[in-house]
Design an enzyme around this catalytic site. Sequence first.
Site, PDB file in Angstrom:
ATOM      1  N   ASP A   1       4.652   4.145   3.257  1.00 54.65           N
ATOM      2  CA  ASP A   1       4.156   3.191   2.246  1.00 54.65           C
ATOM      3  C   ASP A   1       5.101   2.038   1.979  1.00 54.65           C
ATOM      4  OD1 ASP A   1       6.043   4.985   0.894  1.00 54.65           O
ATOM      5  OD2 ASP A   1       5.470   3.847  -0.887  1.00 54.65           O
TER       6      ASP A   1
ATOM      7  N   ASP B   1       5.961  10.275   5.487  1.00 56.06           N
ATOM      8  CA  ASP B   1       6.925   9.897   4.465  1.00 56.06           C
ATOM      9  C   ASP B   1       6.650  10.764   3.216  1.00 56.06           C
ATOM     10  OD1 ASP B   1       8.718   8.251   2.874  1.00 56.06           O
ATOM     11  OD2 ASP B   1       6.909   7.302   2.066  1.00 56.06           O
TER      12      ASP B   1
ATOM     13  N   ASP C   1       7.881  10.011  -0.682  1.00 53.04           N
ATOM     14  CA  ASP C   1       7.581   9.272  -1.926  1.00 53.04           C
ATOM     15  C   ASP C   1       6.592   8.136  -1.663  1.00 53.04           C
ATOM     16  OD1 ASP C   1       9.622  10.274  -4.085  1.00 53.04           O
ATOM     17  OD2 ASP C   1      10.754  10.107  -2.222  1.00 53.04           O
TER      18      ASP C   1
HETATM   19 MG   LIG Z   1       7.775   6.048   0.638  1.00 55.15          MG
END
Ligand SMILES: [Mg+2]
Length: 253
Positions: A201, A22, A24
Site C-alpha cells: 500500500d 505487506d 500495515d
Molecule cells: Mg504498508
Amino acid sequence: MGKSIPDDPPALDLARAALFLDYDGTLVGIAPTPAEARPDQAVLALLGRLERRLDGALAIVSGRGVADLDLMLAPLRLTVAGLHGLEVRPRGAAMPVCAGDAGLLTPARAAMSAFTERNPGTLIEDKRLSLALHYRLNPNAGGAAERLAEQLAAESAGALRLQRGKMVVELLPAGRDKGRAIDDLLTLDDFVGRQPVFVGDDVTDEAGFRVVNERGGMSVRIGSAEATAARYRLSDVAAMQAWLHGSLDRESV
Ligand SMILES: [Mg+2]
C-alpha cells in the site's frame, strides 16, 4: 469512493502463486501506533487457510521486525521478511537470517532521541537494524523529521538509506529493499517455480512491485491516491481481504 473495476486483480491461482503480503495498510488497517495494528481472528483464519492452500508459498514482507510480526500473527508462524528485507525467516526456521550492521545506527539513535524529546507526539520505533521515526500523532513535526532523517542519511556517506512511509521516516542499512527480499524468498523450497504476487500500500512496496513485474507476476497496490508500478489496484484492506476470500472460495467449489 467505489472500487475501480477495471483495475481489480483476477482471482489468485493458488496452485501456482507465491503470495507476498505487506502488513500495515495491507493486511491490517493503519493504526495510530504500530502496537495497535493487530489482525483479528478472521484475518488470522484467512492467513491459515491461504498458507495451507498455497502449500506454504505465503510470506509477509514488512518494514516491521520478524519478532514483532511473529507476535502480531501468533499463533501462526509464517514465513516473514522483516525490516524491508534485512531479516528473512522461513516458516520452519528458528531464527531469522539478518543482513545489516546495527552499529551503523548508533549516531542516528542519539539524534532521533533528542528530536522526540523536543517534539512531543513523535516516537522512535527501534528495530535494532533500523530506526523509524513516527510523526502520525504530531503531523506538524513531519517536515523537521524528514530533514533530520535526510541529514543523518547524508552524514552516513551511503551506509544508511532513508525510507519514507506514511507519517514515518526510517533509516536502515543500505542495500536491501522489499524487492530483494521477494527475490530471496523465491529461492526457498516453498516458493521456487511459483508466480509471485505482491500486495502493498505504500512507497516502500514499489521495489517489490517492480521485481514481481519483471518476473511475470502480479502486483497489487491498495488505495488509489498515488502513482505506482503496480498493475492492479484494490481500494482498501477490506477489498483485499474480499479478493483473497474470493480466490479461496472459487477453488474450493
Ligand atoms: Mg504498508
